[in-house]
Design a protein around this motif. Structure first.
Motif, PDB file in Angstrom:
ATOM      1  N   HIS A  34       0.845  -1.195   0.000  1.00 23.44           N
ATOM      2  CA  HIS A  34       0.000   0.000   0.000  1.00 23.44           C
ATOM      3  C   HIS A  34       0.882   1.247   0.000  1.00 23.44           C
ATOM      4  O   HIS A  34       0.674   2.170  -0.798  1.00 23.44           O
ATOM      5  CB  HIS A  34      -0.925   0.017   1.223  1.00 23.44           C
ATOM      6  CG  HIS A  34      -1.687   1.306   1.357  1.00 23.44           C
ATOM      7  ND1 HIS A  34      -2.835   1.570   0.643  1.00 23.44           N
ATOM      8  CD2 HIS A  34      -1.438   2.426   2.100  1.00 23.44           C
ATOM      9  CE1 HIS A  34      -3.263   2.790   0.935  1.00 23.44           C
ATOM     10  NE2 HIS A  34      -2.425   3.329   1.817  1.00 23.44           N
ATOM     11  N   ALA A  35       1.872   1.262   0.891  1.00 27.53           N
ATOM     12  CA  ALA A  35       2.791   2.407   0.938  1.00 27.53           C
ATOM     13  C   ALA A  35       3.532   2.563  -0.384  1.00 27.53           C
ATOM     14  O   ALA A  35       3.733   3.687  -0.870  1.00 27.53           O
ATOM     15  CB  ALA A  35       3.779   2.241   2.096  1.00 27.53           C
ATOM     16  N   ALA A  36       3.934   1.451  -0.989  1.00 30.19           N
ATOM     17  CA  ALA A  36       4.661   1.514  -2.261  1.00 30.19           C
ATOM     18  C   ALA A  36       3.775   2.059  -3.385  1.00 30.19           C
ATOM     19  O   ALA A  36       4.269   2.733  -4.294  1.00 30.19           O
ATOM     20  CB  ALA A  36       5.184   0.131  -2.629  1.00 30.19           C
ATOM     21  N   ARG A  37       2.467   1.780  -3.307  1.00 33.93           N
ATOM     22  CA  ARG A  37       1.567   2.289  -4.343  1.00 33.93           C
ATOM     23  C   ARG A  37       1.314   3.783  -4.194  1.00 33.93           C
ATOM     24  O   ARG A  37       1.246   4.501  -5.198  1.00 33.93           O
ATOM     25  CB  ARG A  37       0.235   1.520  -4.299  1.00 33.93           C
ATOM     26  CG  ARG A  37       0.311   0.098  -4.849  1.00 33.93           C
ATOM     27  CD  ARG A  37      -1.063  -0.523  -4.985  1.00 33.93           C
ATOM     28  NE  ARG A  37      -1.709  -0.726  -3.695  1.00 33.93           N
ATOM     29  CZ  ARG A  37      -1.635  -1.830  -2.979  1.00 33.93           C
ATOM     30  NH1 ARG A  37      -0.924  -2.845  -3.410  1.00 33.93           N
ATOM     31  NH2 ARG A  37      -2.277  -1.927  -1.830  1.00 33.93           N
ATOM     32  N   VAL A  38       1.156   4.269  -2.970  1.00 31.28           N
ATOM     33  CA  VAL A  38       0.819   5.690  -2.791  1.00 31.28           C
ATOM     34  C   VAL A  38       2.051   6.586  -2.713  1.00 31.28           C
ATOM     35  O   VAL A  38       1.940   7.803  -2.848  1.00 31.28           O
ATOM     36  CB  VAL A  38      -0.074   5.910  -1.544  1.00 31.28           C
ATOM     37  CG1 VAL A  38      -1.357   5.122  -1.672  1.00 31.28           C
ATOM     38  CG2 VAL A  38       0.651   5.579  -0.258  1.00 31.28           C
ATOM     39  N   LEU A  39       3.221   5.980  -2.481  1.00 32.32           N
ATOM     40  CA  LEU A  39       4.474   6.731  -2.399  1.00 32.32           C
ATOM     41  C   LEU A  39       5.465   6.130  -3.395  1.00 32.32           C
ATOM     42  O   LEU A  39       6.357   5.372  -3.033  1.00 32.32           O
ATOM     43  CB  LEU A  39       5.053   6.656  -0.981  1.00 32.32           C
ATOM     44  CG  LEU A  39       4.179   7.201   0.159  1.00 32.32           C
ATOM     45  CD1 LEU A  39       4.758   6.805   1.508  1.00 32.32           C
ATOM     46  CD2 LEU A  39       4.038   8.717   0.061  1.00 32.32           C
ATOM     47  N   PRO A  40       5.313   6.412  -4.685  1.00 40.17           N
ATOM     48  CA  PRO A  40       6.167   5.785  -5.696  1.00 40.17           C
ATOM     49  C   PRO A  40       7.658   5.954  -5.370  1.00 40.17           C
ATOM     50  O   PRO A  40       8.136   7.055  -5.120  1.00 40.17           O
ATOM     51  CB  PRO A  40       5.800   6.538  -6.982  1.00 40.17           C
ATOM     52  CG  PRO A  40       4.394   6.968  -6.755  1.00 40.17           C
ATOM     53  CD  PRO A  40       4.323   7.322  -5.303  1.00 40.17           C
ATOM     54  N   GLY A  41       8.349   4.831  -5.370  1.00 42.31           N
ATOM     55  CA  GLY A  41       9.755   4.813  -4.981  1.00 42.31           C
ATOM     56  C   GLY A  41       9.954   4.215  -3.602  1.00 42.31           C
ATOM     57  O   GLY A  41      11.071   3.825  -3.243  1.00 42.31           O
ATOM     58  N   PRO A  77      10.375  -9.654 -14.336  1.00 43.95           N
ATOM     59  CA  PRO A  77      10.552  -8.647 -13.275  1.00 43.95           C
ATOM     60  C   PRO A  77      10.005  -7.268 -13.629  1.00 43.95           C
ATOM     61  O   PRO A  77       9.641  -6.493 -12.740  1.00 43.95           O
ATOM     62  CB  PRO A  77      12.079  -8.605 -13.090  1.00 43.95           C
ATOM     63  CG  PRO A  77      12.544  -9.971 -13.503  1.00 43.95           C
ATOM     64  CD  PRO A  77      11.653 -10.346 -14.647  1.00 43.95           C
ATOM     65  N   ALA A  78       9.930  -6.951 -14.930  1.00 43.03           N
ATOM     66  CA  ALA A  78       9.434  -5.635 -15.355  1.00 43.03           C
ATOM     67  C   ALA A  78       7.934  -5.481 -15.137  1.00 43.03           C
ATOM     68  O   ALA A  78       7.389  -4.372 -15.242  1.00 43.03           O
ATOM     69  CB  ALA A  78       9.765  -5.397 -16.828  1.00 43.03           C
ATOM     70  N   LEU A  79       7.244  -6.578 -14.818  1.00 45.52           N
ATOM     71  CA  LEU A  79       5.795  -6.522 -14.602  1.00 45.52           C
ATOM     72  C   LEU A  79       5.432  -6.055 -13.200  1.00 45.52           C
ATOM     73  O   LEU A  79       4.308  -5.609 -12.957  1.00 45.52           O
ATOM     74  CB  LEU A  79       5.174  -7.910 -14.829  1.00 45.52           C
ATOM     75  CG  LEU A  79       5.377  -8.557 -16.198  1.00 45.52           C
ATOM     76  CD1 LEU A  79       4.763  -9.947 -16.208  1.00 45.52           C
ATOM     77  CD2 LEU A  79       4.764  -7.694 -17.292  1.00 45.52           C
ATOM     78  N   LYS A  80       6.382  -6.134 -12.287  1.00 42.17           N
ATOM     79  CA  LYS A  80       6.087  -5.838 -10.885  1.00 42.17           C
ATOM     80  C   LYS A  80       5.585  -4.410 -10.705  1.00 42.17           C
ATOM     81  O   LYS A  80       6.205  -3.461 -11.170  1.00 42.17           O
ATOM     82  CB  LYS A  80       7.329  -6.064 -10.028  1.00 42.17           C
ATOM     83  CG  LYS A  80       7.055  -6.002  -8.525  1.00 42.17           C
ATOM     84  CD  LYS A  80       8.276  -6.413  -7.725  1.00 42.17           C
ATOM     85  CE  LYS A  80       7.957  -6.424  -6.240  1.00 42.17           C
ATOM     86  NZ  LYS A  80       9.127  -6.857  -5.431  1.00 42.17           N
ATOM     87  N   GLY A  81       4.436  -4.296 -10.040  1.00 42.16           N
ATOM     88  CA  GLY A  81       3.888  -2.979  -9.732  1.00 42.16           C
ATOM     89  C   GLY A  81       3.013  -2.386 -10.811  1.00 42.16           C
ATOM     90  O   GLY A  81       2.429  -1.312 -10.615  1.00 42.16           O
ATOM     91  N   LEU A  82       2.891  -3.051 -11.977  1.00 44.31           N
ATOM     92  CA  LEU A  82       2.079  -2.495 -13.055  1.00 44.31           C
ATOM     93  C   LEU A  82       0.590  -2.626 -12.722  1.00 44.31           C
ATOM     94  O   LEU A  82       0.162  -3.615 -12.137  1.00 44.31           O
ATOM     95  CB  LEU A  82       2.371  -3.213 -14.374  1.00 44.31           C
ATOM     96  CG  LEU A  82       3.786  -3.074 -14.943  1.00 44.31           C
ATOM     97  CD1 LEU A  82       3.885  -3.807 -16.280  1.00 44.31           C
ATOM     98  CD2 LEU A  82       4.179  -1.606 -15.108  1.00 44.31           C
ATOM     99  N   PRO A  83      -0.228  -1.636 -13.101  1.00 47.23           N
ATOM    100  CA  PRO A  83      -1.679  -1.731 -12.871  1.00 47.23           C
ATOM    101  C   PRO A  83      -2.354  -2.534 -13.974  1.00 47.23           C
ATOM    102  O   PRO A  83      -1.979  -2.442 -15.154  1.00 47.23           O
ATOM    103  CB  PRO A  83      -2.130  -0.270 -12.907  1.00 47.23           C
ATOM    104  CG  PRO A  83      -1.132   0.417 -13.780  1.00 47.23           C
ATOM    105  CD  PRO A  83       0.175  -0.313 -13.608  1.00 47.23           C
ATOM    106  N   ALA A  84      -3.359  -3.321 -13.593  1.00 49.24           N
ATOM    107  CA  ALA A  84      -4.108  -4.117 -14.567  1.00 49.24           C
ATOM    108  C   ALA A  84      -5.573  -4.146 -14.151  1.00 49.24           C
ATOM    109  O   ALA A  84      -5.911  -3.918 -12.988  1.00 49.24           O
ATOM    110  CB  ALA A  84      -3.546  -5.529 -14.648  1.00 49.24           C
ATOM    111  N   HIS A  85      -6.428  -4.429 -15.119  1.00 51.09           N
ATOM    112  CA  HIS A  85      -7.864  -4.543 -14.844  1.00 51.09           C
ATOM    113  C   HIS A  85      -8.434  -5.681 -15.663  1.00 51.09           C
ATOM    114  O   HIS A  85      -8.063  -5.876 -16.832  1.00 51.09           O
ATOM    115  CB  HIS A  85      -8.588  -3.236 -15.181  1.00 51.09           C
ATOM    116  CG  HIS A  85     -10.014  -3.211 -14.731  1.00 51.09           C
ATOM    117  ND1 HIS A  85     -10.373  -3.088 -13.415  1.00 51.09           N
ATOM    118  CD2 HIS A  85     -11.179  -3.323 -15.437  1.00 51.09           C
ATOM    119  CE1 HIS A  85     -11.694  -3.094 -13.305  1.00 51.09           C
ATOM    120  NE2 HIS A  85     -12.209  -3.242 -14.517  1.00 51.09           N
TER     121      HIS A  85
END
Length: 509
Positions: A43-50, A462-470
């Motif tokens: 959650h923190a990683a999503r709202v605080l990029p980096g 590894p490049a897929l990590k953190g990408l948004p999908a629906h």
């Protein structure tokens, strides 16, 4: 290139310094209640990029010679097999994982306390399992008099009845798999026993959200409300802090409501006026000082607010949350002027589904699609077929794009897919026979041994990590497992693929 809005090293230095200062001024023991996730704080990683999802554990690892660990778990969570929604694991199994995670970071978490224990057999079995692994386990019963009678709470019949947990280091981290696990009660019980033994001890709280020195309506703080919609948490101005310092700080309703009682309990234990004038004073939270680009952080937090609404809708369809939680998430999203269509993958997914239906694509008349957004803003889609699920097609199409592989090239030989389908359909007699994502990734790994294309595609995972999908539908367990393993931030429509509701997309407000 991924946008960065948070500096981990700055936060790490600030948080470590502040904990040490608090410990030096707190007597012989400092008990720190740790809310939120110490590891894998996505959650923190999503709202605080980096933000490094494991940076809090890095803080503790830097203080390894000064820290002991206590892990709490509520007896009812064991009895009811309570599930962590973020990982899909039970609280009791998560305790084992936490122990391993702490050990991997050089820390020794050899104390577990089962809180509010009332003789539950499942809790005793759990205790036995832990003790076989060399973990010390303590049993704490419900505190007599809590929360109204401070005289009973702070007495030999209250906290005094709890077993004292032996620790050696000056800083004791008290954590748990999730909320309601008894962290605060354990801290206060320990402080009571320390003073009975003639030792000065004090209490602090380590939390990330809400961030006290950001505005109350900042999207990062509002995203915290969205994340805790099922708990009913509301961000409020800390009026205690305002009265004592003349400055504004943000806290949340449960901490503000609990503060007067907590202050009285600490004063009764210590026999002195509390060193804290507000719940904000109690906190050890320097997260706001790590933000280096407010615009990037605001946009990421807005996306998280939308994501939380979509997840709440999906969880309601699964029977795992209430309509009240969905409505609360919707109200929070609307208050910020947001809609699901502002999550870029959502309208693309809707359009792709309508195109696929019009072309008669899908399997057995049921059409499902998925859409995923790359870091450069491009969005890749995938549609289900007799050979694979929509999630599998979406991920394979994305890997091809990242690896520069022509769309016509198969990453997995059709002979392997058909062999798997034969086993699922004819041998195991399963209803669904196409490859879900978890199965597809295994087949990709097998194919990589003999196919350069499959090997090249696998290297891009590894490049897929953190990408948004629906997804146009609620994912199957195999798809969800694969998406979680890849670290994809997935949302979905609130319908199952075999329902006739999968044939249309509901109008969004």
């Amino acid at each position: 290139m991924k946008k960065i809005g948070f500096d981990n090293e700055k936060y790490l230095a600030e948080q470590t310094r502040f904990i040490l200062e608090r410990a030096e001024n707190g007597g012989e023991k400092l008990y720190i209640e740790c809310g939120g996730k110490l590891l894998h704080d996505f959650h923190a990683a999503r709202v605080l990029p980096g933000y490094d999802p494991d940076v809090k554990m890095r803080v503790f690892s830097s203080l390894v010679n000064k820290i002991d660990i206590i892990i709490c778990i509520h007896a009812e969570a064991i009895e009811n097999k309570k599930i962590r929604a973020d990982f899909g694991t039970t609280y009791d199994s998560d305790v084992f994982q936490m122990i391993e995670d702490f050990k991997a970071c050089g820390l020794n978490p050899n104390n577990v306390v089962i809180t509010r224990f009332k003789g539950e057999k499942s809790a005793l079995n759990f205790k036995d399992l832990l003790e076989r692994r060399g973990i010390k386990v303590y049993l704490h019963s419900p505190t007599k008099g809590y929360p109204t009678n401070v005289d009973e709470i702070v007495s030999d019949e209250g906290y005094g009845k709890n077993e004292y947990i032996e620790t050696e280091k000056p800083i004791v981290i008290v954590t748990a798999p999730g909320p309601g696990s008894g962290k605060l009660g354990t801290c206060l019980s320990q402080i009571y026993h320390e003073f009975k033994r003639g030792k000065k001890a004090t209490y602090s709280k380590f939390e990330t959200f809400p961030i006290w020195n950001l505005p109350i309506d900042h999207p990062v703080n509002v995203a915290y409300e969205a994340a805790t919609a099922d708990l009913g948490d509301v961000n409020l101005i800390d009026h205690f802090y305002l009265a004592s310092s003349g400055k504004t700080a943000v806290n949340y309703n449960r901490d503000l409501e609990a503060f007067p009682l907590l202050k009285r309990i600490l004063e009764r234990i210590t026999g002195k006026e509390s060193i804290y004038a507000s719940p904000t004073d109690m906190g050890v939270n320097r997260c706001g000082f790590g933000i280096i680009d407010d615009a990037i952080v605001r946009e990421a937090a807005n996306q998280e607010i939308i994501r939380r609404y979509l997840i709440a809708r999906e969880e309601y369809a699964k029977g795992r949350t209430t309509k009240q939680t969905v409505d609360r998430n919707y109200d929070i999203m609307s208050r910020m002027g947001l809609t699901p269509l502002m999550r870029p993958v959502v309208p693309v997914c809707h359009a792709a589904l309508n195109r696929a239906i019009a072309k008669g694509k899908g399997k057995d008349g049921i059409t499902c699609v998925g859409a995923i957004e790359l870091e450069n803003g491009d969005i890749i889609t995938g549609t289900n077929s007799p050979l694979m699920h929509a999630s599998t097609a979406m991920i394979f199409n994305t890997l091809k794009t990242l690896a520069g592989i022509d769309d016509e090239i198969d990453l997995i030989p059709e002979t392997i897919i058909r062999s798997v389908r034969h086993m699922k359909k004819d041998v195991l007699k399963e209803v669904g026979c196409s490859l879900n994502l978890d199965e597809g990734l295994i087949c990709l790994a097998l194919s990589a041994a003999s196919s350069k294309y499959a090997a090249d595609a696998m290297e891009k995972i590894p490049a897929l990590k953190g990408l948004p999908a629906h997804l146009s539908h609620i994912p199957s367990s195999g798809d969800l497992k694969g998406l979680r393993n890849l670290g994809i931030n997935v949302t979905s429509e609130d319908r199952y693929p075999r329902s006739e509701l999968a044939r249309y997309i509901r109008e969004e407000v």
